[in-house]
Write an enzyme that holds these catalytic residues in place. Structure first.
Site, PDB file in Angstrom:
ATOM      1  N   THR A   1      -5.628   3.675   9.456  1.00  0.00           N
ATOM      2  CA  THR A   1      -6.751   3.274   8.623  1.00  0.00           C
ATOM      3  C   THR A   1      -8.010   4.040   9.013  1.00  0.00           C
ATOM      4  O   THR A   1      -8.262   4.266  10.191  1.00  0.00           O
ATOM      5  CB  THR A   1      -7.006   1.757   8.776  1.00  0.00           C
ATOM      6  OG1 THR A   1      -5.824   1.052   8.393  1.00  0.00           O
ATOM      7  CG2 THR A   1      -8.166   1.304   7.918  1.00  0.00           C
TER       8      THR A   1
ATOM      9  N   ALA B   1      -4.834   7.962  13.911  1.00  0.00           N
ATOM     10  CA  ALA B   1      -4.180   8.920  13.011  1.00  0.00           C
ATOM     11  C   ALA B   1      -4.790   8.846  11.618  1.00  0.00           C
ATOM     12  O   ALA B   1      -4.265   8.167  10.735  1.00  0.00           O
ATOM     13  CB  ALA B   1      -2.677   8.626  12.942  1.00  0.00           C
TER      14      ALA B   1
ATOM     15  N   GLY C   1       0.817  -1.214   0.000  1.00  0.00           N
ATOM     16  CA  GLY C   1       0.000   0.000   0.000  1.00  0.00           C
ATOM     17  C   GLY C   1       0.846   1.258   0.000  1.00  0.00           C
ATOM     18  O   GLY C   1       2.044   1.235   0.303  1.00  0.00           O
TER      19      GLY C   1
ATOM     20  N   HIS D   1      -7.602  14.142  -3.908  1.00  0.00           N
ATOM     21  CA  HIS D   1      -6.634  13.059  -3.766  1.00  0.00           C
ATOM     22  C   HIS D   1      -6.441  12.354  -5.115  1.00  0.00           C
ATOM     23  O   HIS D   1      -7.152  12.639  -6.081  1.00  0.00           O
ATOM     24  CB  HIS D   1      -7.099  12.031  -2.726  1.00  0.00           C
ATOM     25  CG  HIS D   1      -6.976  12.501  -1.312  1.00  0.00           C
ATOM     26  ND1 HIS D   1      -7.948  13.256  -0.696  1.00  0.00           N
ATOM     27  CD2 HIS D   1      -5.984  12.340  -0.392  1.00  0.00           C
ATOM     28  CE1 HIS D   1      -7.576  13.519   0.544  1.00  0.00           C
ATOM     29  NE2 HIS D   1      -6.393  12.988   0.746  1.00  0.00           N
TER      30      HIS D   1
ATOM     31  N   LYS E   1      -7.732   6.538  -4.790  1.00  0.00           N
ATOM     32  CA  LYS E   1      -8.146   6.556  -3.385  1.00  0.00           C
ATOM     33  C   LYS E   1      -9.585   6.068  -3.268  1.00  0.00           C
ATOM     34  O   LYS E   1     -10.487   6.564  -3.959  1.00  0.00           O
ATOM     35  CB  LYS E   1      -8.005   7.959  -2.793  1.00  0.00           C
ATOM     36  CG  LYS E   1      -8.262   7.999  -1.283  1.00  0.00           C
ATOM     37  CD  LYS E   1      -7.870   9.330  -0.690  1.00  0.00           C
ATOM     38  CE  LYS E   1      -8.103   9.371   0.806  1.00  0.00           C
ATOM     39  NZ  LYS E   1      -7.284   8.370   1.532  1.00  0.00           N
TER      40      LYS E   1
ATOM     41  N   ASN F   1      -4.560  10.929   9.500  1.00  0.00           N
ATOM     42  CA  ASN F   1      -3.532  11.501   8.636  1.00  0.00           C
ATOM     43  C   ASN F   1      -2.278  11.681   9.477  1.00  0.00           C
ATOM     44  O   ASN F   1      -2.337  12.277  10.547  1.00  0.00           O
ATOM     45  CB  ASN F   1      -3.998  12.843   8.064  1.00  0.00           C
ATOM     46  CG  ASN F   1      -3.100  13.361   6.963  1.00  0.00           C
ATOM     47  OD1 ASN F   1      -1.905  13.524   7.142  1.00  0.00           O
ATOM     48  ND2 ASN F   1      -3.686  13.641   5.802  1.00  0.00           N
TER      49      ASN F   1
END
Length: 225
Positions: A77, A100, A13, A132, A136, A102
């Site tokens: 995630t 998180a 990923g 994005h 995505k 981000n």
């Protein structure tokens, strides 16, 4: 200085790859990178922290690995189900957990600016625009929803939704603009990522902060304290 040993859940990923690319320069080493098809039945490797950069399906497995190993976890995630959120809450009684959406330090700084702006411009209209890369999956992004939650938390009516406009174009790393407006003026607060490796550096920075913390749930903003 001994390198921080990482267990990355994410395989090939984008975030997992970024972490692998920058680990050495950040004083860390990826002890294991687990993809969706990899078995973890006999996970013998030792590591200091788990970084979940997978998917809602893989995130539960990442949390269980961290619990079983007794090490901290950073959950990057988004789009988690209620059952997994409950698992993370239970895990936080045993290990430190960072949520998180981000890992960019700049996004954490922008979050504080948005919170401050909303507390003062409480009667202004607010909307969010995010862009994005075209591959995505989540739309709107977890980061855009994160900013919307901040705006709602500082609003007089927390039930009022914040409009989000989402774009998926080419290979854009990520751009978020929070727009405050009234009949006389407009304020735009914006963050743009220029290199996807910044998210890898941010994740490792947070991992270093987390390893010596007490059990509990933390945010990326906490890592600046």
């Amino acid at each position: 200085m001994t390198a921080l040993e990482l267990c990355v859940i994410g395989g090939e990923g984008r975030l997992a790859s970024a972490i692998c690319q920058v680990a050495g320069e950040c004083g860390a080493r990826v002890a294991i990178n687990i993809g969706s098809g990899d078995s973890v039945a006999n996970l013998a490797q030792n590591f200091d922290v788990v970084i979940d950069a997978s998917s809602p399906e893989g995130s539960r497995r990442a949390t269980e690995i961290a619990i079983n190993k007794g090490v901290p976890i950073i959950v990057c995630t988004t789009g988690l189900e209620e059952a997994h959120e409950k698992l993370l809450t239970e895990a936080s009684h045993q290990i430190p957990v960072i949520l998180a959406p981000n890992t960019s330090p700049g996004v954490s700084i922008l979050a504080e600016l948005v919170r401050s702006a909303r507390s003062k411009a409480f009667d202004w209209e607010v909307e969010i625009e995010e862009t994005h890369h075209e591959k995505k999956k989540d739309k709107p992004s977890g980061t855009a929803r994160f900013f919307a939650e901040i705006v709602q938390s500082e609003s007089n009516d927390s039930a009022t939704s914040v409009p989000i406009r989402s774009h998926r174009i080419g290979d854009v790393t990520g751009r978020h603009t929070i727009i405050f407006s009234n009949q006389d003026e407009v304020i735009r607060l914006e963050h743009e990522g220029l290199d996807r490796r910044l998210f890898g550096r941010g994740a490792i920075r947070a991992a270093k902060w987390l390893v010596n913390k007490a059990p509990g749930i933390y945010s990326m903003s906490d890592t600046f304290t």
